[in-house]
Design an enzyme around this catalytic site. Structure first.
Site, short mmCIF file in Angstrom:
data_model
loop_
_atom_site.label_atom_id
_atom_site.label_comp_id
_atom_site.label_asym_id
_atom_site.label_seq_id
_atom_site.Cartn_x
_atom_site.Cartn_y
_atom_site.Cartn_z
N LYS A 1 0.98 -1.17 0.36
CA LYS A 1 -0.08 -0.23 0.14
C LYS A 1 1.01 1.37 0.36
CE LYS A 1 -3.19 2.66 2.84
NZ LYS A 1 -4.26 2.51 2.15
N ILE B 1 -28.84 11.29 3.85
CA ILE B 1 -28.70 9.77 4.33
C ILE B 1 -27.78 9.69 5.42
CG2 ILE B 1 -27.84 7.25 3.11
CD1 ILE B 1 -29.97 9.18 1.54
N CYS C 1 -26.77 8.70 -1.22
CA CYS C 1 -26.55 7.99 -0.18
C CYS C 1 -24.98 8.88 1.09
CB CYS C 1 -24.43 7.51 -0.97
SG CYS C 1 -24.09 5.87 0.50
N GLU D 1 -23.32 12.26 12.10
CA GLU D 1 -22.42 11.75 11.89
C GLU D 1 -20.65 11.96 12.67
OE1 GLU D 1 -23.47 7.92 9.14
OE2 GLU D 1 -25.38 8.16 9.67
N LYS E 1 -17.25 -6.51 -6.64
CA LYS E 1 -16.63 -7.45 -5.59
C LYS E 1 -16.72 -8.90 -5.91
CE LYS E 1 -19.20 -5.49 -1.91
NZ LYS E 1 -18.36 -5.99 -0.79
N HIS F 1 -20.66 10.03 -5.18
CA HIS F 1 -19.10 9.99 -5.45
C HIS F 1 -18.69 10.10 -6.27
CE1 HIS F 1 -22.62 6.12 -4.86
NE2 HIS F 1 -21.74 5.75 -3.85
N1 GLN Z 1 -25.67 6.93 7.40
C1 GLN Z 1 -24.86 6.48 6.79
C2 GLN Z 1 -23.85 7.36 6.25
O1 GLN Z 1 -24.79 8.21 5.81
C3 GLN Z 1 -25.48 5.34 5.41
C4 GLN Z 1 -23.99 4.64 4.91
C5 GLN Z 1 -23.82 3.67 3.96
O2 GLN Z 1 -24.66 3.76 2.89
N2 GLN Z 1 -22.76 3.11 3.05
O3 GLN Z 1 -23.09 7.12 5.47
ZN ZN Z 2 -25.40 4.19 0.69
#
Ligand code: GLN
Ligand code: ZN
Length: 761
Positions: free
Chosen positions: A19, A434, A729, A487, A109, A697
């Site tokens: 790495k 999300i 996401c 978060e 994957k 993304h």
């Molecule tokens: N609640 C998580 C976030 O928003 C969901 C992450 C995910 O879906 N991988 O980071």
């Molecule tokens: Zn997600």
């Protein structure tokens, strides 16, 4: 002769040397020479470890600078047009990672593991041609070092099965163009020595194969095995049973077959075919994808059962798959509880297990030397403490699981949603996110300082609260309607919960390659899972206290927690999952009692847990759905349960998703317009859906107009009352500079669409 066999060895290095070497090369801090030198050092060290452990069949070409599927594409000359002007490392790493002009190849994957491979892009007009340089040079390197290696290559049928056709059409249609290159490769390998073993990996054989693919097996291996009398071919499969292929392969002139007896117990049914054909059996009996110490006596008795069918002299003792999927060595785990550590075994320790098992199986117990006798006694002792240790067995948890009465929440969806809409008063096209907001350098730093003991709890909490304050203020100003706390306290959506659950262990150096230079360090479940105290209440209630709007509670679901951990092997996964579900269920209850009205239970990895064989899907779906429902069974009718899933392809699993019975699901559809949403309408999906309206993304900021267009596309499929509007996401990998304008545009877009709808009436 030790008669043992290792399918493949990790290559990232015990201290993630590869790495570091790669990243230093990519950023221009070091040159090709330094990169190659690191690689050579690693290969030699890894060969040495295997040799010292007494392994007979050691691989070459299991090393890779990025990925073995990518290596195979290069070997075959399967280079997409956009990279054809490049050569050497530049070509290789551009295919993997993209460059200024050309986007990277897709990555996905590797079967049901957390390893990702590069998906080869094939087309009818491709011209394939052999490039055997890497394979030949690694063989020579090993030989120089004193090892007559077996050469690992990915087989033609797996290569085709995992590739995609950029011109549409079937990859297997290119079989006749690819196979001659493999033949040429074998001809070239044959010149290297009098007798060479070539391991051809065909893990695609563990899937339910179409007849057309099955019919290719015999011609392929008749051809390959007849290329040269100097070559012995071992066709190796793993992760599941390969019964259909085995029945065919025994009628080809290959030398050996590798079968996984841990994850594909049905392989037992194939033993009779192997016996009558007199093939060598590479018996995968030491777990290559989990971290538990092998139970040596149990393994020997498993082998004895195999030996009832197959002649002992035709058996080789092997890892169940490449050891790539487990961390390197326990040696560097200095902080782990010694009792727990004593139950574990990483790649290097597994080498000793394979060696010991083969010694015990082929020779009598009294042939063991002193060290081996001690190793065996220690192994017996460690496995016996696992059966009784208080660290593992929690009577209270077991009793609770046994007596679960309430498996799901009260009230049917139709009743619940009415109560919720009444109480929560959100508008059609409700705006939310999300969960995570950008993980800033500061916030990461603060978390690390707290973890390392350089920052006291009060200061840590204050820092986190500041982040939450800003996050709430921003969402209010911007016009988001259902808020999240962002978060900041979470390093990872599984680890955060795992750290607060009894029964979970953590490693210091348990890195496993995920893709390229990227490694993950999954936590592991060794004992009964118990939530000792609330896990998220303080943060969420604090965030709620800062706003009059609804603050969404944020949890990770049981199936995802399970799928992103190493899981104990002394209990069925479905039972472990139930224990986790109870912990989450308690958290849901605490949250709602603390005044939280909407709770999201993420199941980002729900789809990843799907079995490789269709026949086993129903069983998985049954317990996965059962445990998601169990995890929210404490929710009152008026508590709205959301879930989030990180993918878009729901066609095969839509009825399962519906059966999970979440009130609202947010999904990833931004990149497909409304195509992927159509399945929801088609099956008459009744719950509410939040299809991501922009792709998080990418750093690109979506314009108001394009989000308006996206929302209108969604409205063609589902009515506004059923739709939520959100990004696709969590936002943690993005920067605030990107998130602010993106969300602002998203809110504006919703308002424009709402106005238009109003005017139409
Ligand atoms: N609640 C998580 C976030 O928003 C969901 C992450 C995910 O879906 N991988 O980071
Ligand atoms: Zn997600």
């Amino acid at each position: 002769m030790s008669k043992n066999y290792v399918i493949g060895f990790p290559r990232i290095g015990e201290h993630r040397e590869l790495k570091k070497a790669l990243e230093s090369y990519w950023t221009g801090r070091s040159d090709v020479k330094a990169l190659e030198k690191s690689a050579d050092d690693l290969k030699i060290r890894h060969w040495k470890y295997q040799k010292d452990a007494g392994i007979e069949y050691i691989s070459s070409n299991d090393f890779s600078f990025y990925d073995n599927m990518l290596d195979t594409a290069i070997m075959l000359g399967a280079v997409p047009k956009r990279f054809q002007n490049l050569t050497g490392h530049e070509l290789y790493f551009s295919m993997a990672r993209g460059n200024k002009e050309a986007v990277a190849m897709e990555m996905t994957k590797w079967f049901n593991t957390n390893y990702h491979y590069i998906v080869p892009e094939l087309s009818l007009e491709d011209r394939y041609g052999l490039n055997a340089k890497k394979i030949i040079s690694e063989y020579k390197q090993a030989k120089e070092y004193g090892i007559k290696s077996k050469i690992n290559i990915i087989g033609p049928l797996t290569f085709l099965g995992l590739s995609k056709r950029v011109d549409g059409g079937d990859t297997y249609a290119l079989h006749s163009k690819i196979l001659p290159v493999y033949e040429e490769l074998l001809r070239e390998i044959a010149t290297l020595d009098d007798e060479i073993t070539v391991q051809i990996d065909e893990p695609i054989f563990v899937k339910d194969l179409e007849t057309k693919v099955l019919s290719l097996i015999k011609p392929t291996y008749d051809k390959l095995a007849n290329v040269s009398s100097h070559i012995k071919i071992a066709v190796v499969t793993y992760f599941e049973n390969s019964c259909e292929a085995t029945k065919i392969l025994v009628h080809t002139p290959i030398w050996a077959l590798g079968l996984d007896f841990l994850y594909g117990t049905e392989n037992f049914d194939s033993l009779k075919f192997i016996a009558t054909s007199n093939k060598t059996l590479i018996a995968g009996v030491v777990d290559g994808r989990n971290i538990w110490k092998n139970d040596i006596e149990k393994t020997v008795s498993l082998l004895n059962k195999i030996a009832l069918h197959v002649n002992r002299k035709n058996i080789l003792i092997a890892s169940s798959c490449s050891l790539l999927h487990v961390p390197f060595s326990l040696q560097y785990e200095e902080k782990m509880d010694t009792e727990v550590k004593n139950w574990l075994s990483y790649a290097k320790e597994k080498l000793d297990e394979i060696a010991l098992v083969s010694k015990l199986f082929f020779y009598a117990k009294d042939s063991l030397n002193k060290d081996e006798i001690i190793a065996l006694q220690e192994n017996i002792a460690a496995n016996s403490t696992r059966k009784s240790s208080k660290l593992i067995h929690d009577a209270q948890v077991q009793k609770r699981v046994k007596n679960i009465k309430k498996l799901e929440r009260e009230g049917k969806y139709e009743e619940r949603i009415q109560i919720q809409k009444e109480k929560l008063q959100y508008l059609p096209l409700a705006i939310t996110t999300i969960g995570s907001f950008p993980q800033t350098v500061d916030i990461r730093h603060t978390r690390r300082e707290f973890k390392d003991g350089n920052l006291d709890e009060k200061n840590y909490v204050d820092e986190m609260k500041k982040y939450i304050d800003d996050c709430v203020t921003f969402q209010e100003e911007c016009g988001v309607e259902i808020l999240v706390h962002g978060e900041p306290e979470r390093n990872d959506m599984v680890e955060y919960f795992a750290e607060q659950l009894k029964g979970y262990g953590f490693s210091q150096n348990g890195w496993v390659q995920s893709y390229g230079s990227r490694c993950v360090k999954p936590p592991f479940i060794y004992g009964d899972i118990n939530r000792l105290a609330p896990m998220t209440i303080d943060w969420i209630t604090y965030a709620q206290s800062k706003t009059d709007k609804i603050m969404k509670g944020m949890l990770t679901g049981p199936v995802t927690i399970l799928n992103w951990s190493f899981v104990r092997d002394d209990m069925p996964r479905s039972e472990v999952s139930k224990q986790i579900a109870l912990g989450i269920c308690d958290e849901v209850d605490d949250l709602q009692n603390a005044g939280i009205k909407i709770i999201q239970v993420d199941e980002a990895a729900f789809k990843e847990g799907y079995p490789l064989r269709k026949a086993k899907i129903k069983e998985y779906e049954d317990w996965a759905v059962r445990d998601f429902k169990l995890s929210v069974s404490s929710a009152k009718k008026e508590t709205q349960i959301h879930t989030h899933m990180c993918y878009s392809e729901f066609n095969d699993i839509i009825s399962t998703i519906e059966a999970m019975d979440a009130d609202v699901i947010s999904i990833e559809t931004a990149r497909s317009g409304n195509e992927l949403l159509k399945i929801f309408a088609k099956v008459g999906y009744k719950q509410e859906v939040g299809p991501g309206v922009y792709d998080i993304h990418s750093p690109r900021i979506p314009s108001v107009e394009e989000i308006v267009t996206q929302i209108k596309l969604l409205l063609e499929v589902l009515p506004k009352e059923q739709l939520w509007i959100n990004p696709d996401c969590g936002l943690k990998t993005r920067k605030y500079e990107e998130v602010k304008p993106s969300l602002t545009n998203m809110v504006q877009a919703v308002n424009i669409v709402r106005d238009e709808i109003k005017k139409m009436r």
